[in-house]
Design a protein around this motif. Structure first.
Motif, short mmCIF file in Angstrom:
data_model
loop_
_atom_site.label_atom_id
_atom_site.label_comp_id
_atom_site.label_asym_id
_atom_site.label_seq_id
_atom_site.Cartn_x
_atom_site.Cartn_y
_atom_site.Cartn_z
N VAL B 35 0.87 -1.17 0.00
CA VAL B 35 0.00 0.00 0.00
C VAL B 35 0.91 1.22 0.00
O VAL B 35 1.50 1.57 1.01
CB VAL B 35 -0.89 0.02 1.25
N PRO B 86 13.69 -3.74 -0.22
CA PRO B 86 13.91 -4.65 0.92
C PRO B 86 12.63 -5.27 1.46
O PRO B 86 12.69 -6.32 2.09
CB PRO B 86 14.53 -3.73 1.99
N VAL B 87 11.47 -4.64 1.25
CA VAL B 87 10.24 -5.20 1.82
C VAL B 87 9.40 -5.87 0.74
O VAL B 87 8.21 -6.07 0.91
CB VAL B 87 9.40 -4.14 2.56
N PRO B 92 1.65 -7.35 3.81
CA PRO B 92 1.13 -6.01 3.50
C PRO B 92 1.32 -5.01 4.64
O PRO B 92 1.58 -3.84 4.39
CB PRO B 92 -0.37 -6.26 3.27
N THR B 93 1.22 -5.47 5.89
CA THR B 93 1.35 -4.54 7.00
C THR B 93 2.74 -3.93 7.05
O THR B 93 2.89 -2.72 7.22
CB THR B 93 1.04 -5.25 8.32
N THR B 94 3.77 -4.77 6.87
CA THR B 94 5.13 -4.26 6.85
C THR B 94 5.30 -3.23 5.74
O THR B 94 5.89 -2.17 5.94
CB THR B 94 6.13 -5.42 6.62
N LEU B 96 2.95 -1.43 4.31
CA LEU B 96 2.17 -0.23 4.63
C LEU B 96 2.94 0.68 5.57
O LEU B 96 3.03 1.90 5.36
CB LEU B 96 0.84 -0.65 5.28
N LEU B 97 3.54 0.07 6.60
CA LEU B 97 4.26 0.89 7.58
C LEU B 97 5.50 1.49 6.96
O LEU B 97 5.85 2.65 7.22
CB LEU B 97 4.61 0.04 8.80
N THR B 98 6.20 0.72 6.10
CA THR B 98 7.36 1.28 5.39
C THR B 98 6.94 2.50 4.58
O THR B 98 7.61 3.54 4.60
CB THR B 98 7.96 0.23 4.44
N VAL B 102 8.32 6.27 4.67
CA VAL B 102 8.86 7.00 3.52
C VAL B 102 8.12 8.32 3.36
O VAL B 102 8.72 9.37 3.09
CB VAL B 102 8.72 6.13 2.25
#
Lengths: 343, 298
Positions: B35, B86-87, B92-94, B96-98, B102
């Motif tokens: 996302v 890297p992600v 999806p949660t990881t 989204l948080l990345t 950013v």
């Protein structure tokens, strides 16, 4: 006599170790800190309670929640509306409906009412949220955040919107918030190691498998959600009872990301991670804010750099996600760092 | 009657903007489950490029618009390389948080190196003039926006159905490993998705800037929040879903603006989000997404 399992006993040990750290930091600040530092540490402890409230749901059910600051706001406003003396409310909220300006209660009763209101709201919303899966659930929590903020801004006759809601008596000091934070740590840790917590964590690892073993996923998520909301309400009350003034702005996106970054950095799966992340970011950001003002370091005059703290916060999130998605602590709690590897 | 037509057209142009943004989010999500909340900052990159052109005294609108679009595409590609690689395989949660991280970093970079205050950009005002057809008043910008969105949808459809790379992009959203086995480089597919996403952000940037006439660090946040919601409602990862969600959100928003009494003006967003939440409770994976199996796939 309640018999505790091995993980619950080690959970109590871990909670005691964390409590010792919290007491040590609190005592050191009380004896050596200036007024400004005491304020700073107080807000770090309030954020710690927020992060713990977030951890109960996010860490065990592993569904990203973005509405936590809204629940903190509901708790803060509800307590503030109850506890503020009538004569001040007559001035600050002249148009308050439903006789809100015509009464005032003692702090304990106000806090109890605020917690009850938040819990009921969280329960009603939770009935829907727990049935959704990853991104869908996150969006609905986002919607909750936006809606609650819009209500705070719109009903200026009750909440005063972006203006300060003032005149809340100062009830708490640093010692109080340290005590409450310790209580929150113990509650979170015991929940994590309880039968419910273990089942909930299992359902996050494998939803279908856990359901097949008879885990009632929706019920457990709802319990964690409401417990989290209650802790968040407590955090809001601590915030209002110390600062004396609140407004809608601190309960929106900036605070959501700040506390989320704390939980992610420390590691959302553990209570230790929540505590570690909160302290690292609270005190780290204070250092960055000092750099922001353009200080003179080692004889070199640094330029003023507004926005540096934001960059640092974002970078912490990105780097944690890239290199250690489970946070610094991963799945380890504090006591396992000291225990000999016997298993 | 005229009033109804008028508001329908308004809803269409609102929806076109959301659809444009939602497509940019959906094409990335369909491939890597990310996302991309930093989409809004890519729009802001386009806006600041316009500022740069203005300060270089380049006023030719074609150059300004092309420059903004190219800058947005490059920014999108850079983010893919630097932040999102890297992600790539994370949940999806990881992701989204990345993307949130950013987005915060970029907003603060604008704040630190450019200015925390809005900067006026007047070079695109010429796009906006009032038109009146048979008693219905419109802004030319609304017409351009709706037309552009239609062209984009058709072009995207042709690309995804008629070219090898387009097919690879579509196939990648179903089974990425299989696409790699057929000899298509994974990095090229990702780069393509982000390039298209950046192009769409650049186009959206032109319309947003022509309407607002100024750029500030938080320019993209609100539109992308809405587009994100549109995506989810339509069915995340589904491109037709993104378009449907965008137009639906436009319709709901105009309906709320028209139907809510003046005294509730500040509550429009609250009602829009409430309706969105209700749609999600009705269909948790969005309207156009197929049912997902939760168990292990063999």
């Amino acid at each position: 006599m309640i018999r505790l399992s091995a993980s619950q006993r080690s959970g109590l040990v871990g909670a005691a170790l964390l409590a010792a750290v919290l007491v040590a930091v609190g005592v050191a600040t009380l004896y050596f800190g200036s007024r400004y530092q005491i304020r700073l540490v107080y807000s770090a402890y309030v954020n710690l309670i927020v992060v713990l409230g977030l951890q109960v749901f996010m860490g065990n059910a592993r569904i990203t929640n973005l509405s936590h600051s809204a629940f903190m706001g509901i708790g803060a406003y509800a307590a503030a509306l109850c506890v503020t003396p009538e004569n001040i409310k007559k001035i600050s909220l002249p148009a308050a409906p439903w006789g809100l300006a015509d009464f005032s209660l003692d702090p304990v009763l106000s806090a109890a009412i605020a917690i009850a209101i938040t819990a009921v709201l969280a329960f009603l919303l939770g009935l829907f949220i727990v049935r959704l899966t990853s991104i869908g659930a996150t969006i609905v929590t986002l919607a909750v955040l936006v809606i609650v903020h819009a209500v705070f801004l719109y009903r200026t006759d009750i909440f005063k919107g972006n203006q300060a809601f003032f005149g809340i008596p100062q009830v708490f000091d640093l010692a109080w918030v340290v005590g409450i934070a310790i209580l929150a740590v113990i509650v979170c840790r015991l929940f994590r190691e309880s039968r419910w917590g273990i089942q909930l964590r299992a359902s996050a690892d494998d939803e279908v498998g856990a359901a097949a073993m008879g885990v009632e996923i929706y019920k457990l998520r709802l319990i964690a959600w409401v417990l989290g909301a209650v802790i968040l309400a407590v955090a809001g009350i601590c915030y209002a009872y110390f600062l004396g003034t609140i407004s809608a702005r601190p309960f929106y996106f900036n605070h959501v990301f700040l506390t989320l970054a704390m939980l992610i950095l420390g590691g959302m799966r553990t209570v230790t991670g929540a505590v570690l992340g909160t302290f690292l970011i609270s005190f780290g950001l204070e250092g960055v804010r000092y750099l922001e003002t353009g200080p003179v370091l080692l004889g070199i005059e640094l330029p003023e750099a507004l926005g540096l703290s934001g960059i640092a916060l974002g970078a912490v999130i990105v780097l944690t996600m890239a290199f250690r998605p489970t946070g610094i602590m991963g799945n380890r709690e504090i006591e396992t760092l000291f225990a000999r590897k016997t298993f | 009657m005229e009033y109804v037509i008028q508001q329908t057209l308004n809803a269409l142009s609102f929806g076109a903007e959301y659809a444009l943004l939602a497509l940019g989010l959906a094409i990335v999500f369909s491939i890597m489950g990310l996302v991309n909340f930093a989409h809004g900052e890519i729009i802001a990159v386009g806006g600041y490029t316009m500022v740069a052109f203005a300060s270089l005294a380049i006023g030719n609108p074609v150059i300004v618009m092309a420059g903004a679009i190219i800058a947005a595409m490059l920014a999108s590609l850079t983010l893919e390389r630097v932040a999102f690689r890297p992600v790539r395989k994370a949940d999806p949660t990881t992701g989204l948080l990345t993307a949130f991280g950013v987005s915060i970093v970029l907003q603060n970079i604008f704040l630190m190196f450019v200015s925390p205050r809005p900067i006026a950009v007047t070079s695109l005002y010429f796009l906006d003039w009032p038109i009146e057809i048979a008693g219905i008043r419109l802004a030319s910008l609304q017409v351009f926006e709706t037309l552009t969105t239609i062209v984009v949808i058709v072009a995207l459809m042709l690309f995804l159905r008629r070219t090898v790379l387009g097919l690879a992009v579509r196939a990648a959203s179903l089974d990425f490993e299989m696409v790699r086995l057929t000899g298509i480089k994974a990095n090229r597919v990702f780069a393509m998705a982000f390039l298209i996403s950046g192009l769409l952000a650049g186009l959206a940037c032109i319309f947003i800037m022509a309407r607002r006439g100024s750029v500030d660090p938080h320019l993209g946040f609100d539109p992308v929040l809405k587009a994100f919601v549109a995506c989810v409602v339509g069915g995340f990862g589904s491109l037709p879903g993104a378009v449907l969600g965008g137009f639906l959100l436009g319709a709901v928003e105009v309906a709320m603006l028209v139907m809510l009494p003046q005294s509730l003006g500040g509550m429009t967003d609250a009602f829009v989000f409430m309706i969105v939440a209700l749609i999600l409770i009705w269909r948790p994976d969005g309207i156009l997404s197929p049912a997902v199996e939760k168990g292990d796939k063999l």
